[in-house]
Design a protein around this motif. Structure first.
Motif, PDB file in Angstrom:
ATOM      1  N   ALA A 136      22.484 105.080 116.845  1.00 51.06           N
ATOM      2  CA  ALA A 136      23.678 105.455 116.064  1.00 51.06           C
ATOM      3  C   ALA A 136      24.555 106.471 116.782  1.00 51.06           C
ATOM      4  O   ALA A 136      25.775 106.488 116.599  1.00 51.06           O
ATOM      5  N   GLY A 137      23.953 107.325 117.595  1.00 46.92           N
ATOM      6  CA  GLY A 137      24.724 108.361 118.268  1.00 46.92           C
ATOM      7  C   GLY A 137      25.175 108.007 119.657  1.00 46.92           C
ATOM      8  O   GLY A 137      25.460 108.902 120.471  1.00 46.92           O
ATOM      9  N   CYS A 138      25.307 106.710 119.962  1.00 42.91           N
ATOM     10  CA  CYS A 138      25.629 106.281 121.327  1.00 42.91           C
ATOM     11  C   CYS A 138      27.081 106.543 121.716  1.00 42.91           C
ATOM     12  O   CYS A 138      27.438 106.455 122.892  1.00 42.91           O
ATOM     13  N   GLY A 139      27.942 106.822 120.721  1.00 50.40           N
ATOM     14  CA  GLY A 139      29.335 107.118 121.018  1.00 50.40           C
ATOM     15  C   GLY A 139      30.240 105.910 121.120  1.00 50.40           C
ATOM     16  O   GLY A 139      31.434 106.041 121.395  1.00 50.40           O
ATOM     17  N   ASN A 140      29.701 104.715 120.872  1.00 45.33           N
ATOM     18  CA  ASN A 140      30.491 103.489 120.945  1.00 45.33           C
ATOM     19  C   ASN A 140      30.403 102.766 119.601  1.00 45.33           C
ATOM     20  O   ASN A 140      29.410 102.104 119.320  1.00 45.33           O
ATOM     21  N   PRO A 141      31.408 102.903 118.730  1.00 46.77           N
ATOM     22  CA  PRO A 141      31.352 102.300 117.394  1.00 46.77           C
ATOM     23  C   PRO A 141      31.161 100.786 117.416  1.00 46.77           C
ATOM     24  O   PRO A 141      30.498 100.233 116.531  1.00 46.77           O
ATOM     25  N   LEU A 142      31.731 100.110 118.424  1.00 46.58           N
ATOM     26  CA  LEU A 142      31.586  98.658 118.489  1.00 46.58           C
ATOM     27  C   LEU A 142      30.146  98.279 118.803  1.00 46.58           C
ATOM     28  O   LEU A 142      29.600  97.325 118.234  1.00 46.58           O
ATOM     29  N   MET A 143      29.495  99.017 119.696  1.00 48.32           N
ATOM     30  CA  MET A 143      28.100  98.758 120.015  1.00 48.32           C
ATOM     31  C   MET A 143      27.222  98.946 118.767  1.00 48.32           C
ATOM     32  O   MET A 143      26.327  98.142 118.487  1.00 48.32           O
ATOM     33  N   VAL A 144      27.509 100.007 118.019  1.00 43.60           N
ATOM     34  CA  VAL A 144      26.771 100.254 116.778  1.00 43.60           C
ATOM     35  C   VAL A 144      27.004  99.120 115.786  1.00 43.60           C
ATOM     36  O   VAL A 144      26.062  98.643 115.139  1.00 43.60           O
ATOM     37  N   GLU A 145      28.237  98.673 115.664  1.00 43.32           N
ATOM     38  CA  GLU A 145      28.564  97.598 114.733  1.00 43.32           C
ATOM     39  C   GLU A 145      27.831  96.308 115.093  1.00 43.32           C
ATOM     40  O   GLU A 145      27.320  95.602 114.216  1.00 43.32           O
ATOM     41  N   ILE A 146      27.780  95.979 116.377  1.00 45.77           N
ATOM     42  CA  ILE A 146      27.083  94.769 116.813  1.00 45.77           C
ATOM     43  C   ILE A 146      25.593  94.865 116.490  1.00 45.77           C
ATOM     44  O   ILE A 146      24.993  93.928 115.946  1.00 45.77           O
TER      45      ILE A 146
END
Length: 214
Positions: A136-146
């Protein structure tokens, strides 16, 4: 149906959705089982409308399949589905964890998700929470969404795997090792442990699950 904080669902459709999802993930509704709107409505003492809406959502999340001739049914896990799902997770999830560690993200939620229970639905929920807390804290909202979009299917595959072999105790130990590396800010070790954790489970599943479900 209430969530872990004791909060009731926001709507009747949410109640129906979570009830059907839990029944799928704890094995009460079996893989391949037909999901008849009138039967589900009677079981949950609601009208068919929220059932119909919930089934549409579950089709979108991959827990339910819809046939124009047979209607809705619980999705059956096969080796091809598991392989495709874990292929994507292996590409994205370790990288997301690496970024989260390097960004100094908190992993307190992951620690809270290390739940020990014999209830499959609760264990599956805790497993979902743990893995999401890692990326969740990776800093990339699209990656989290996928990755969020894969969570229901991943839970279905995980429960199928546990049905073949109850390996959750070994997986819990792996979770603790991953979390320890992440909180120690050892991005390389945390990433490698997570990759190994996902790959080990995936390799076993693709060997033991049927090749194609018709």
């Amino acid at each position: 149906m209430y969530d872990q904080a004791g909060t009731p669902p926001a709507s009747r459709t949410d109640f129906v959705l979570e009830s059907i999802k839990e029944a799928i993930l704890n094995g009460e509704l079996k893989p391949g089982q037909a999901l008849v709107e009138t039967d589900l409505a009677a079981w949950l003492t609601v009208s068919k409308t929220p059932v119909r809406e919930a089934l549409k959502t579950l089709v979108g999340s991959g827990l339910v399949v819809m046939s124009p001739y047979k209607g809705a049914a619980v999705r059956t896990v096969d080796a091809a589905m598991a392989a495709a799902l874990y292929d994507v997770r292996l590409l994205l999830e370790p990288e997301a964890l690496r970024r989260a560690v390097e960004l100094g993200a908190s992993f307190d939620e992951a620690a809270l998700a290390l739940e020990d229970t014999d209830d499959l639905a609760r264990r599956s929920l805790a497993n979902r929470r743990f893995h999401r807390a890692l990326y969740a804290g990776c800093g990339n909202p699209l990656m989290v969404e996928i990755l969020d979009g894969l969570r229901d299917q991943a839970a279905l595959v995980t429960v199928a795997g546990w049905g073949l072999h109850p390996t959750w105790e070994a997986e819990a130990a792996e979770h603790r090792a991953i979390l320890a590396a992440a909180t120690d800010r050892d991005a390389g070790l945390a990433t490698e442990l997570l990759r190994r954790h996902i790959r080990t489970f995936a390799d076993r599943l693709t060997e033991e699950l049927p090749d194609v479900v018709r």
